[in-house]
Design a protein around this motif. Sequence first.
Motif, short mmCIF file in Angstrom:
data_model
loop_
_atom_site.label_atom_id
_atom_site.label_comp_id
_atom_site.label_asym_id
_atom_site.label_seq_id
_atom_site.Cartn_x
_atom_site.Cartn_y
_atom_site.Cartn_z
N TRP A 76 -25.49 25.43 -17.92
CA TRP A 76 -26.05 26.48 -17.20
C TRP A 76 -25.96 27.62 -17.84
N LEU A 77 -24.54 28.02 -18.44
CA LEU A 77 -24.20 29.18 -19.23
C LEU A 77 -25.19 29.16 -20.42
N ALA A 78 -25.12 28.06 -21.11
CA ALA A 78 -25.85 28.15 -22.28
C ALA A 78 -27.62 28.47 -22.26
N MET A 79 -28.02 27.82 -20.85
CA MET A 79 -29.38 28.23 -20.68
C MET A 79 -29.57 29.60 -20.30
N ASN A 80 -28.85 30.26 -19.69
CA ASN A 80 -28.99 31.59 -19.38
C ASN A 80 -28.60 32.59 -20.57
N GLY A 119 -34.62 28.36 -32.16
CA GLY A 119 -33.88 27.10 -32.61
C GLY A 119 -32.59 27.05 -31.55
N LEU A 120 -32.29 28.42 -31.06
CA LEU A 120 -31.27 28.15 -30.10
C LEU A 120 -31.54 27.38 -29.13
N GLY A 121 -32.68 27.71 -28.33
CA GLY A 121 -33.06 26.92 -27.32
C GLY A 121 -33.33 25.42 -27.54
N ALA A 122 -33.97 25.38 -28.62
CA ALA A 122 -34.17 23.76 -29.04
C ALA A 122 -33.15 22.96 -29.23
N PRO A 179 -32.10 19.25 -17.82
CA PRO A 179 -32.51 20.17 -19.26
C PRO A 179 -33.94 19.92 -19.70
N TYR A 180 -34.58 18.69 -19.56
CA TYR A 180 -35.96 18.68 -19.88
C TYR A 180 -36.61 18.96 -18.85
N GLY A 181 -36.19 19.29 -17.59
CA GLY A 181 -36.98 19.95 -16.62
C GLY A 181 -37.33 21.40 -16.97
N VAL A 182 -36.30 22.01 -17.65
CA VAL A 182 -36.41 23.27 -18.01
C VAL A 182 -37.22 23.38 -19.31
#
Length: 369
Positions: free
Chosen positions: A298-302, A258-261, A139-142
Amino acid sequence: MGSKLSGKDLIKIGFPQNNIMNLALGLITRYRRGEKKENILLEAKKVLEAPEKFREDAVWAKLAEGLIQPVEARKQQLNKQMAPFTIFGENEIDEQAKRQLYEALKLPIAYKGALMPDAHMGYGLPIGGVLATDNAVIPYGVGVDIGCRMSLSIFDLPASYFKGREFQLRNILKENTQFGMYDTHREKQDHAIFSRSEFKDIPLLRSLLDKAYRQLGTSGGGNHFVEFGVVELHQVRSEWGIRPGSYLAVLSHSGSRGLGANIAKQYTNLAAKQCPLPRPVQHLAWLDLDTQEGQEYWLAMNLAGDYAQACHEDIHRRLAKALGERPVLTIENHHNFAWREMVDGKECIVHRKGATPAGQGYWELFRGL
């Protein structure tokens, strides 16, 4: 809504002070956030006393498995040898950024890495860092601002349109853009992104839906911006529908707000509990993509990446409306993301933090909005 549940509450009802307690807290945070503490504790105690009854439970199954067959989270050890890597512009990159990459390349999941010429120190991976991993996502690599991107819209207006209109264009920007953590647009816009099933199926995303709706079409602080400028096209493709020349354009840089954070924060915490790492690389904890948490992230990131794109669409739509024009062409590309790609014949998860893919087909092209 009850007060926040803590590890001390679980210890009082008999939970051991080990990874089982951390697992329970993670499940409660993910699936039972906002419910009364008393009800959650009552249910958690039933799982603790008779875990075999909860093997198929939608919320507690993973905890039940852990109680029946305990698996202790063991601190991961770094490899002594680094995975292969390439550094572009090595003499221009500071040593701290290089050191961050070298540490990441010793992760057991690391397959290959790279640094871009403008790389500099960040959290976890350096900004401008690329890391390919084996069936695992960091996650922190993203990064925190998932799917942050640059988006360029070109209008069929000559560069001379600027002359005498600087004040007007400045006001259009002021009236149609919002920056920072709290400012939002008075007129909210709907978007197809909000009907995505992930907002219903993943409890964390469900809790963030209202925030995402409020922040649509806004930009973060820091180095995020929206500006008018001039684009000079010397060579164009026939499918672009535009001739060589100088044109008025809008360029924006922002991400998933805020969603991504919140996605980054929650899943980084989960990763840290599942695979503790030595202190210098603790931000590089990963999620195995064969696990429920890995698939959820993975789903949340996309989704967050698509939401970032939706924010740019809304920003450019507002500015186009204020101009009374439709863009002829919009081109964009994102960073702070992970892609599933073939690397030297092996399928990997390729993290790019502050770096963008340059291969054919990665730049997204739109005609109009």
